[in-house]
Design a protein around this motif. Sequence first.
Motif, PDB file in Angstrom:
ATOM      1  N   LYS A  47     -40.733  -2.639  -9.228  1.00  0.00           N
ATOM      2  CA  LYS A  47     -40.851  -3.132  -7.850  1.00  0.00           C
ATOM      3  C   LYS A  47     -42.223  -3.745  -7.597  1.00  0.00           C
ATOM      4  O   LYS A  47     -42.354  -4.763  -6.917  1.00  0.00           O
ATOM      5  CB  LYS A  47     -40.605  -1.986  -6.864  1.00  0.00           C
ATOM      6  N   PHE A  60     -42.470  -7.175 -10.353  1.00  0.00           N
ATOM      7  CA  PHE A  60     -41.462  -8.228 -10.484  1.00  0.00           C
ATOM      8  C   PHE A  60     -40.914  -8.587  -9.116  1.00  0.00           C
ATOM      9  O   PHE A  60     -40.928  -7.777  -8.201  1.00  0.00           O
ATOM     10  CB  PHE A  60     -40.305  -7.760 -11.382  1.00  0.00           C
ATOM     11  N   ASP A  61     -40.402  -9.799  -9.032  1.00  0.00           N
ATOM     12  CA  ASP A  61     -39.689 -10.218  -7.838  1.00  0.00           C
ATOM     13  C   ASP A  61     -38.387  -9.427  -7.814  1.00  0.00           C
ATOM     14  O   ASP A  61     -37.527  -9.605  -8.687  1.00  0.00           O
ATOM     15  CB  ASP A  61     -39.415 -11.719  -7.910  1.00  0.00           C
ATOM     16  N   ILE A  62     -38.227  -8.555  -6.830  1.00  0.00           N
ATOM     17  CA  ILE A  62     -37.053  -7.677  -6.822  1.00  0.00           C
ATOM     18  C   ILE A  62     -35.746  -8.449  -6.623  1.00  0.00           C
ATOM     19  O   ILE A  62     -34.680  -7.922  -6.903  1.00  0.00           O
ATOM     20  CB  ILE A  62     -37.176  -6.533  -5.787  1.00  0.00           C
ATOM     21  N   ASN A  63     -35.828  -9.697  -6.172  1.00  0.00           N
ATOM     22  CA  ASN A  63     -34.616 -10.509  -6.078  1.00  0.00           C
ATOM     23  C   ASN A  63     -34.069 -10.882  -7.456  1.00  0.00           C
ATOM     24  O   ASN A  63     -32.943 -11.336  -7.571  1.00  0.00           O
ATOM     25  CB  ASN A  63     -34.872 -11.769  -5.260  1.00  0.00           C
ATOM     26  N   CYS A  64     -34.887 -10.695  -8.494  1.00  0.00           N
ATOM     27  CA  CYS A  64     -34.456 -10.974  -9.874  1.00  0.00           C
ATOM     28  C   CYS A  64     -33.871  -9.750 -10.552  1.00  0.00           C
ATOM     29  O   CYS A  64     -33.340  -9.837 -11.651  1.00  0.00           O
ATOM     30  CB  CYS A  64     -35.631 -11.468 -10.703  1.00  0.00           C
ATOM     31  N   GLU A 122     -39.814 -13.599 -17.914  1.00  0.00           N
ATOM     32  CA  GLU A 122     -41.033 -14.389 -18.095  1.00  0.00           C
ATOM     33  C   GLU A 122     -40.982 -15.308 -19.317  1.00  0.00           C
ATOM     34  O   GLU A 122     -41.423 -16.449 -19.242  1.00  0.00           O
ATOM     35  CB  GLU A 122     -42.238 -13.459 -18.165  1.00  0.00           C
ATOM     36  N   ASP A 165     -32.967 -16.077 -14.649  1.00  0.00           N
ATOM     37  CA  ASP A 165     -33.151 -15.993 -13.199  1.00  0.00           C
ATOM     38  C   ASP A 165     -33.019 -14.570 -12.679  1.00  0.00           C
ATOM     39  O   ASP A 165     -33.334 -14.296 -11.528  1.00  0.00           O
ATOM     40  CB  ASP A 165     -32.145 -16.901 -12.495  1.00  0.00           C
TER      41      ASP A 165
END
Length: 182
Positions: A168, A171-175, A144, A149
């Motif tokens: 989970k 946050f965006d779990i892809n990060c 943040e 990324d």
Amino acid sequence: MNYFIDFIPNHSFINKLDELTSNLNNENNIVLNMYIKQLPSMNINESMYLDIEESINKIIEFKKKNYKINIMLDTYCFGNKEFTKIGKEIFEILDKLFQYNIDYITITNNFLFNYVKRRYSNIKIIISEYSDIINVQKICRYIENIKADGVKLDLKLSTDKEKMKYIKENFDINCIHINTNV
């Protein structure tokens, strides 16, 4: 979904990888973590490292197959090498590699983070667990505030079910990256 896999430089690995990826749909990406002899990283398996020219040839080959590339430059400490002749060589190697449309770089060094972010805004930067990412506050700081990324979590944090549930949900779990190669 992105799948980050350590690249093992042998033919059977590439053949099995091609075989496995033929079953994935277009929403899934294979990202190959590449270790380069001239760049410091914490992988202790010497057979995983390629020299710079071998790396470039593999990058070209893998880009044709639509694989993504993550350059591994994660080490505990640079010891201020970024300000020496060795640091200059590291920047020259990165500049050379980035000409081949590298997708990601995993790093620990703030100076390198700022260099890549400023000079190559199209490359996604993952902060390594060697940056001591052991709590949720550090994840917030890197994603943040610093605008990384992604973060690669320390194994101790990733085994804490309560904290992982919080991560989970918030946050965006892809990060979030978890090293399973232990």
